[in-house]
Design a protein around this motif. Structure first.
Motif, PDB file in Angstrom:
ATOM      1  N   GLY A   1      10.696 -12.999   7.277  1.00  0.00           N
ATOM      2  CA  GLY A   1       9.702 -12.004   6.861  1.00  0.00           C
ATOM      3  C   GLY A   1       8.640 -12.613   5.960  1.00  0.00           C
ATOM      4  N   ALA A   2       9.064 -13.481   5.044  1.00  0.00           N
ATOM      5  CA  ALA A   2       8.109 -14.149   4.165  1.00  0.00           C
ATOM      6  C   ALA A   2       7.193 -15.057   4.965  1.00  0.00           C
TER       7      ALA A   2
ATOM      8  N   ALA B   1       4.629 -12.977   6.776  1.00  0.00           N
ATOM      9  CA  ALA B   1       3.584 -12.478   5.872  1.00  0.00           C
ATOM     10  C   ALA B   1       2.591 -13.576   5.536  1.00  0.00           C
TER      11      ALA B   1
ATOM     12  N   ALA C   1       0.400 -14.159   8.577  1.00  0.00           N
ATOM     13  CA  ALA C   1      -0.517 -13.043   8.822  1.00  0.00           C
ATOM     14  C   ALA C   1      -1.681 -13.052   7.842  1.00  0.00           C
ATOM     15  N   LEU C   2      -1.443 -13.492   6.618  1.00  0.00           N
ATOM     16  CA  LEU C   2      -2.495 -13.461   5.604  1.00  0.00           C
ATOM     17  C   LEU C   2      -3.160 -14.816   5.384  1.00  0.00           C
TER      18      LEU C   2
END
Length: 104
Positions: free
Chosen positions: A10-11, A14, A17-18
């Motif tokens: 998940g990290a 993220a 994605a950013l």
């Protein structure tokens, strides 16, 4: 063990994605004029702040630090004097013996 790998995945998702979101070029690409609420605001804008005077020269916008220190010393002395006066005024007017004599 599986919760750790889900947290790491998940990290990583993220971060990926950013990854392209935060660039300094963002401020040069878009022309964002001041809105009417900002242009008519009562506070000064950054361009209205005067330039600092050269070192060793003081004026109303940049007062002399020595003058500020002198005011702080004066106020500290006045505070010490008032604290001593307050302590003296806080003392009882009648001693314990005088109060006993008066029956209180």
């Amino acid at each position: 063990m599986q919760a750790r790998s889900v947290g790491r995945a998940g990290a990583l998702a993220a971060v990926l994605a950013l990854a392209g979101c935060g660039t300094a070029d963002l401020f040069t690409r878009y022309d964002l004029p001041e809105g009417p609420g900002v242009a008519d605001a009562p506070y000064p804008r950054l361009v209205d702040v005067p330039e600092a005077p050269p070192p060793g020269r003081f004026d109303r916008a940049a007062p002399d630090p020595a003058a500020g220190i002198a005011v702080q010393v004066d106020l500290s002395q006045a505070a010490a004097d008032q604290n001593a006066r307050a302590a003296a005024l806080n003392a009882p007017v009648l001693s314990d013996a005088e109060r006993r004599r008066l029956g209180r």
